[in-house]
Design an enzyme around this catalytic site. Structure first.
Site, PDB file in Angstrom:
ATOM      1  CG  HIS A   7      14.436   7.543  -7.879  1.00  0.00           C
ATOM      2  ND1 HIS A   7      14.572   6.215  -7.583  1.00  0.00           N
ATOM      3  CD2 HIS A   7      13.099   7.786  -7.851  1.00  0.00           C
ATOM      4  CE1 HIS A   7      13.380   5.669  -7.394  1.00  0.00           C
ATOM      5  NE2 HIS A   7      12.456   6.611  -7.543  1.00  0.00           N
ATOM      6  CG  HIS A  79       8.399   8.894  -5.186  1.00  0.00           C
ATOM      7  ND1 HIS A  79       7.625   8.776  -6.316  1.00  0.00           N
ATOM      8  CD2 HIS A  79       9.496   8.129  -5.423  1.00  0.00           C
ATOM      9  CE1 HIS A  79       8.218   7.971  -7.189  1.00  0.00           C
ATOM     10  NE2 HIS A  79       9.365   7.578  -6.668  1.00  0.00           N
ATOM     11  CD  GLU A 130      10.327   3.944  -5.296  1.00  0.00           C
ATOM     12  OE1 GLU A 130      10.692   5.039  -5.757  1.00  0.00           O
ATOM     13  OE2 GLU A 130      10.040   2.970  -6.013  1.00  0.00           O
TER      14      GLU A 130
HETATM   15 CO    CO Z   1      10.523   6.019  -7.514  1.00  0.00          CO
END
Ligand code: CO
Length: 134
Positions: A7, A79, A130
């Site tokens: 994502h 992120h 991440e």
């Molecule tokens: Co995230």
């Protein structure tokens, strides 16, 4: 080592307005807002054919994204999340390469119930990264 883009997270000042942009202007499927108190965020999930967008808004007084929103009042990309098969192996490889893992370096359970770690933006082209074990 990294796999699919899981994502992209975008911090927004107004979740309903942001959800409307993705639903009405961009024609995407968006979820209802989901409060994630353990993570200090409320999220709207945008499902795309090949990945997800997560619209994030602070939840609670100690939200980890409150400072970001204060510094970027109009919102912005927060992120990107890449999938890994083995998060401990990935962490050890990244640390051996000199990358900084945020926090205590131990994976925690992320917004999708899977182990995640965050990597310092200065080591990754100015982008908070991440990694999530899938
Ligand atoms: Co995230």
């Amino acid at each position: 080592m990294i796999g699919r883009l899981n994502h992209v997270a975008i911090v927004v000042p107004d979740l309903a307005a942001a959800a409307a942009v993705y639903r009405d202007t961009l024609g995407a499927a968006v979820s209802q807002p989901v409060d994630l108190p353990d993570h200090g965020v409320t999220t709207v999930f945008v499902a795309l054919p090949n990945t997800k967008i997560e619209l994030l808004h602070p939840f609670g007084p100690k939200s980890p994204i409150a400072k970001f929103l204060a510094e970027h009042p109009g919102g912005g990309m927060h992120h990107v999340c890449y999938e890994v098969d083995d998060i401990l192996a990935a962490r050890d490889r990244l640390k051996a390469a000199g990358a900084r893992v945020l926090g205590d370096g131990e994976p925690r359970i992320g917004a999708h119930g899977k182990p995640v770690l965050f990597l310092h933006p200065k080591d990754f082209c100015g982008t908070l990264v991440e990694i999530e074990q899938v």
